[in-house]
Design a protein around this motif. Structure first.
Motif, mmCIF file in Angstrom:
data_model
loop_
_atom_site.group_PDB
_atom_site.id
_atom_site.type_symbol
_atom_site.label_atom_id
_atom_site.label_comp_id
_atom_site.label_asym_id
_atom_site.label_seq_id
_atom_site.Cartn_x
_atom_site.Cartn_y
_atom_site.Cartn_z
ATOM 1 N N ASN A 175 0.824 -1.210 0.000
ATOM 2 C CA ASN A 175 0.000 0.000 0.000
ATOM 3 C C ASN A 175 0.861 1.265 0.000
ATOM 4 O O ASN A 175 0.558 2.237 -0.703
ATOM 5 N N ARG A 176 1.941 1.265 0.771
ATOM 6 C CA ARG A 176 2.800 2.446 0.827
ATOM 7 C C ARG A 176 3.481 2.726 -0.501
ATOM 8 O O ARG A 176 3.773 3.882 -0.824
ATOM 9 N N PHE A 226 -3.927 -14.761 5.216
ATOM 10 C CA PHE A 226 -4.165 -14.292 3.852
ATOM 11 C C PHE A 226 -5.453 -13.476 3.763
ATOM 12 O O PHE A 226 -5.521 -12.511 2.995
ATOM 13 N N GLU A 227 -6.460 -13.839 4.536
ATOM 14 C CA GLU A 227 -7.703 -13.073 4.509
ATOM 15 C C GLU A 227 -7.474 -11.661 5.051
ATOM 16 O O GLU A 227 -7.996 -10.669 4.507
ATOM 17 N N THR A 263 -6.501 -5.684 3.849
ATOM 18 C CA THR A 263 -5.641 -4.504 3.884
ATOM 19 C C THR A 263 -5.315 -4.022 2.476
ATOM 20 O O THR A 263 -5.330 -2.820 2.192
ATOM 21 N N LEU A 264 -5.034 -4.943 1.570
ATOM 22 C CA LEU A 264 -4.699 -4.552 0.202
ATOM 23 C C LEU A 264 -5.854 -3.843 -0.491
ATOM 24 O O LEU A 264 -5.634 -2.979 -1.361
ATOM 25 N N LEU A 311 -8.372 -6.517 -6.137
ATOM 26 C CA LEU A 311 -7.776 -7.845 -6.268
ATOM 27 C C LEU A 311 -8.354 -8.546 -7.494
ATOM 28 O O LEU A 311 -9.568 -8.711 -7.618
ATOM 29 N N LEU A 312 -7.482 -8.982 -8.389
ATOM 30 C CA LEU A 312 -7.910 -9.621 -9.629
ATOM 31 C C LEU A 312 -7.833 -11.142 -9.548
ATOM 32 O O LEU A 312 -8.680 -11.832 -10.112
ATOM 33 N N GLU A 313 -6.823 -11.650 -8.844
ATOM 34 C CA GLU A 313 -6.648 -13.101 -8.731
ATOM 35 C C GLU A 313 -5.737 -13.399 -7.550
ATOM 36 O O GLU A 313 -4.755 -12.693 -7.323
#
Length: 210
Positions: free
Chosen positions: A145-146, A176-177, A182-183, A189-191
Motif C-alpha cells: 500500500n505504501r 491471507f484473509e 488490507t490490500l 484484487l484480480l486473482e
C-alpha cells in the motif's frame, strides 16, 4: 494456461516444458537454446506463472521490484521488462545485484527499505506499470500500500505473501484473509492463488491500483 509476457518462453528441459528468459545466467540455473531456465522453486513470480496465474504482463513494463535479494527473480524480470528498480534492504545481496547489472543496463539496484518508500522516492520514477513484491517482513500488505504511489493509474501489483512472516502460529488462510482486506484499501484484487506446489504457505496475488 495464461499467456506469458513477451520475452518469457517455454522450452523442453529433461522432458518437461520450463519457463525461460534470455539473459546472462545469475544463480547457476541451466540454459537451453541460449536461454536461462526460470526456476519456479526459487522464484515466487516464476511459480505464479507456472501455476497459470494471469499476471497481465505483456513485456516491456516499467517495474519496481521490492525484496530483490541477490537477484534470482529480478534478473528474470529485467530480461523481459523495461526499466526495473530493484529495492533490497541488506547490503550483501545488493553487492551481488551489482554483478547482475553488468549485463542488464535496465536494472537499477537500490539499497533501501521497502517499508520506507521515501528513501527512494527521489530515484524511482512515478507512473510505473508494475510492482513485484516478495518481502519477508511483517506487514507485507502495508508495504504494498505504501508503494502504490509509484504506480500509474491501473498499475499492477504482483505480490507473494508469506504467511509465516506475518504470524508464525496463525493459520495461513486467516493471515491471507487479513492481507486481502488490507490490500483492498489501495488495490482491486484480480486473482489470488496458493503457491504451495512450489512455496509452502505463500499466496500469490495479482491486483490493480484503484
Amino acid at each position: 494456461m495464461s499467456e506469458l509476457p513477451a520475452g518469457v518462453e517455454r522450452r523442453p528441459v529433461a522432458g518437461e516444458d520450463r519457463l525461460t528468459t534470455e539473459g546472462e545466467p545469475v544463480y547457476g540455473e541451466p540454459t537451453v537454446d541460449g536461454r536461462r531456465v526460470w526456476d519456479a522453486g526459487r522464484s515466487k513470480l516464476g511459480a505464479m506463472l507456472e501455476l497459470g496465474m494471469d499476471t497481465r504482463l505483456s513485456g516491456g513494463e516499467s517495474v519496481l521490484y521490492l525484496g530483490a535479494a541477490s537477484g534470482t527473480t529480478v534478473s528474470h524480470v529485467a530480461d523481459f521488462a523495461g526499466p526495473t528498480y530493484a529495492v533490497e534492504f541488506a547490503p550483501r545481496p545488493v553487492r551481488d545485484l551489482v554483478d547482475v547489472v553488468e549485463s542488464r543496463p535496465n536494472l537499477f539496484p537500490l539499497l533501501a527499505d521497502a517499508r520506507k518508500p521515501k528513501e527512494y522516492a527521489g530515484v524511482v520514477e512515478s507512473g510505473l506499470d508494475c510492482i513485484v513484491q516478495d518481502v519477508a517482513t511483517r506487514g507485507q500488505a502495508e508495504v504494498a500500500n505504501r508503494n502504490a504511489a509509484f504506480l500509474a493509474d491501473d498499475g499492477l501489483l504482483l505480490a507473494a505473501i508469506k504467511a509465516r512472516s506475518e504470524d508464525v502460529v496463525a493459520e495461513p488462510d486467516e493471515v491471507f484473509e487479513d492481507v486481502r482486506g488490507t490490500l483492498r484499501e489501495e488495490y482491486e484484487l484480480l486473482e489470488t492463488a496458493r503457491l504451495d506446489r512450489y512455496h509452502d504457505d505463500h499466496l500469490g496475488i495479482v491486483a490493480r491500483k484503484r
